[in-house]
Design a protein around this motif. Structure first.
Motif, PDB file in Angstrom:
ATOM      1  N   ALA A  43      -6.001   0.535   7.855  1.00  0.00           N
ATOM      2  CA  ALA A  43      -4.743   1.244   7.594  1.00  0.00           C
ATOM      3  C   ALA A  43      -4.984   2.487   6.754  1.00  0.00           C
ATOM      4  CB  ALA A  43      -3.767   0.317   6.875  1.00  0.00           C
ATOM      5  N   MET A  44      -4.123   3.480   6.950  1.00  0.00           N
ATOM      6  CA  MET A  44      -4.216   4.706   6.171  1.00  0.00           C
ATOM      7  C   MET A  44      -2.866   5.089   5.583  1.00  0.00           C
ATOM      8  SD  MET A  44      -6.718   7.212   8.310  1.00  0.00           S
ATOM      9  CE  MET A  44      -5.795   8.475   7.496  1.00  0.00           C
ATOM     10  N   ALA A  45      -2.927   5.803   4.458  1.00  0.00           N
ATOM     11  CA  ALA A  45      -1.752   6.422   3.858  1.00  0.00           C
ATOM     12  C   ALA A  45      -1.951   7.928   3.991  1.00  0.00           C
ATOM     13  CB  ALA A  45      -1.643   6.037   2.392  1.00  0.00           C
ATOM     14  N   GLY A  81      -7.352   5.146   2.377  1.00  0.00           N
ATOM     15  CA  GLY A  81      -7.631   4.197   3.450  1.00  0.00           C
ATOM     16  C   GLY A  81      -7.920   2.810   2.935  1.00  0.00           C
ATOM     17  N   LEU A  82      -7.616   1.853   3.795  1.00  0.00           N
ATOM     18  CA  LEU A  82      -7.895   0.448   3.504  1.00  0.00           C
ATOM     19  C   LEU A  82      -8.723  -0.134   4.635  1.00  0.00           C
ATOM     20  CD1 LEU A  82      -4.744  -1.560   2.396  1.00  0.00           C
ATOM     21  CD2 LEU A  82      -6.908  -1.243   1.180  1.00  0.00           C
ATOM     22  N   PHE A  96       0.875  -1.171   0.000  1.00  0.00           N
ATOM     23  CA  PHE A  96       0.000   0.000   0.000  1.00  0.00           C
ATOM     24  C   PHE A  96       0.916   1.226   0.000  1.00  0.00           C
ATOM     25  CE2 PHE A  96      -3.134   2.406   3.034  1.00  0.00           C
ATOM     26  CZ  PHE A  96      -3.751   3.030   1.959  1.00  0.00           C
ATOM     27  N   THR A  97       0.666   2.156  -0.910  1.00  0.00           N
ATOM     28  CA  THR A  97       1.550   3.316  -0.998  1.00  0.00           C
ATOM     29  C   THR A  97       0.787   4.565  -1.397  1.00  0.00           C
ATOM     30  OG1 THR A  97       3.664   4.087  -1.907  1.00  0.00           O
ATOM     31  CG2 THR A  97       2.191   2.999  -3.444  1.00  0.00           C
ATOM     32  N   THR A  98       1.361   5.722  -1.151  1.00  0.00           N
ATOM     33  CA  THR A  98       0.752   6.985  -1.559  1.00  0.00           C
ATOM     34  C   THR A  98       1.832   7.958  -2.003  1.00  0.00           C
ATOM     35  OG1 THR A  98      -0.730   8.787  -0.895  1.00  0.00           O
ATOM     36  CG2 THR A  98       0.842   8.074   0.743  1.00  0.00           C
TER      37      THR A  98
END
Lengths: 340, 340
Positions: free
Chosen positions: B93-95, B149-150, A55-57
């Protein structure tokens, strides 16, 4: 496709009402079309092959928006795909968020969306969810893009600094400095004619091929902001091992070197957007190189150096063309603002 | 925590070098600490309970950055968590991606990071990956935040417009218009004293409780930009069914109504940041209401209307307090720029 009613973005295009809905349905959806996005839900619902994900941004503020070799849209997709790729995953889905200045031309937005769409399609990645905000004229510089990405981890791949050992080879898939020097050459205050072209490209097809065929790859990273110098220093610091690279083996295009010399930049510090640095066991290095060289994004791949024993503190050393030695330092950070 | 060397953000803080590294390690990491983020990889590597996930993104450009009831950091976390929550998932989870204007005060950045950290912790969501870009003074308005967000889909929950049927009840978990009217009351050009307070809150604890206990919930959405009017119109359009809501049953604080009347806004069009609209089977409506009312974020929950047969085209009708009827239209979009 219904023609948009306006030539430029209005503040009201970000208001969550009719106007935004029209822009999304008439302009954005047709370009990025896929079933998940078409639902326009609050979140995209995905059924991934596994719960082991990357997961990346990244936000993109590059200036100028359009440059030789790409634009902010291509850059955003490639940047996010590359972050997923070098982490050892197969990129699957992206989220796209736009912050647009009031007055931005809709035909430029269309061009950017076309680039996003093309890169997503070429890489089998769907843009599954998105957002759009508008701000008043003067509150942002034209358009900023954020892309977040999701990838599914490749089975039996476990990349990490912890795997790195003395003797491992350092491979780069091609020439350095192309992206950064292209951007700086196209800035209003510098602008000069040249054949400079950004290396902006999505690396996942190459990295997935490498990782599925070669077991000795220990770690990968894409040397973007801070360039090769920053990436090598991060590897050295976090593995607590030193690195030696040979100047003569680092691929640099003559036009990039000339532009950097002329403007006083060290190419080692200049951003790349289609490169990875791989740390590979000595036994696997040649196989890795062979696969790279058969791929369009790896034809100039080279082994540029090795991981070596640390004597005092971990350092990155360059063996110069005349066999001198100099320390490659972590760049301070002020080289090139808004390069990506 | 080592003290930052600078009081304000420099362009070089976004350069990918030493300065950025220091800011991330000394300021950002300690506030958001978790094992995945601490790796500072190109992507976060996650092992989710399942591959059935929800994925969302939102950028935040709210003005002012700090307002009664929250700030841009709290808003960003809550907004993303709410998008995951109303899609029927448990946020995991968040980025976090920051675009910061040169010269922005680092102590304000700290306050914003504290809010992000607090909301993430309260909701058991980790900020696992991030990005930071800087732009020159004048190229952005202070700070813009993107959060992606996930969430992992709740088992046996399948929310969607397709489930909606005539007779279903429409529930809202509390008063409307609080966020939007608070923001507008604090704009420089309007600013007035009031007890207005944003409803900015993370809804996942309430939505997860509802979805795990009640089978009759068909669909949920958070009425943010465009307010309740936009959400009801979206539900009506996409389900191809009409909606009737009763003005007398829509919870609105007196101070919000007064402020809206004074400034000429329709509260139905005003953004909320701690509300959901749920479409629920008639059999489940009371149970849903009971659970809501025992939760701090649902104590003012109400059944505000029903899904009804469409006669001609799907419409949303308001039955007024004096038993009149008026159509609630999709707002055009120009009400309130930069509300979130």
């Amino acid at each position: 496709m219904k023609k948009a009613k306006h030539d430029r973005i209005l503040l009201a295009h970000g208001g969550g009402g009719q106007l935004m809905d029209e822009l999304i349905r008439n302009l954005i959806l047709p370009k990025l079309k896929n079933d998940v996005l078409a639902e326009l839900g609050d979140s995209a619902k995905l059924n991934l092959a596994s719960g082991s994900v990357c997961f990346t941004t990244d936000s993109y503020v590059v200036k100028p928006l359009f440059f030789n070799g790409g634009d902010i849209g291509k850059l955003a997709v490639c940047g996010t795909i590359n972050d997923l790729a070098v982490a050892g995953s197969k990129p699957i889905a992206m989220a796209l968020s736009l912050i647009i200045e009031e007055g931005f031309e809709i035909k430029l937005l269309e061009k950017i969306l076309d680039s996003i769409s093309e890169q997503a399609r070429l890489n089998n990645v769907d843009v599954v969810t998105g957002d759009m905000k508008t701000v008043e004229a003067g509150a942002a510089d034209k358009i900023f893009i954020n892309t977040a990405g999701l990838g599914v981890k490749l089975p039996n791949v476990d990349l990490g600094m912890k795997n790195i050992a003395v003797g491992d080879k350092i491979i780069i898939n091609g020439t350095i400095g192309d992206h950064g020097m292209t951007i700086i050459s196209q800035r209003k205050d510098i602008k000069f004619q040249s054949s400079l072209k950004s290396d902006c490209a999505c690396l996942a097809s190459l990295t997935c091929q490498l990782l599925q065929n070669i077991t000795g790859i220990k770690f990968m990273r894409d040397p973007t902001r801070g360039g090769l110098a920053a990436t090598l220093n991060e590897i050295s610091r976090d593995s607590a091992l030193s690195i030696e690279v040979r100047e003569a083996d680092i691929p640099i295009k003559a036009v990039v070197q000339t532009a950097a010399d002329m403007l006083g930049f060290d190419v080692l510090n200049i951003a790349n957007e289609g490169k990875f640095v791989a740390v590979v066991s000595p036994e696997s290095a040649d196989d890795c190189l062979n696969i790279c060289r058969k791929h369009p994004l790896g034809k100039d791949a080279k082994i540029i150096g090795e991981i070596v024993q640390t004597h005092d503190v971990p350092t990155v050393e360059l063996i110069t063309k005349i066999s001198g030695r100099r320390i490659i330092q972590m760049p301070y950070g002020r080289e090139l603002p808004r390069i990506c």
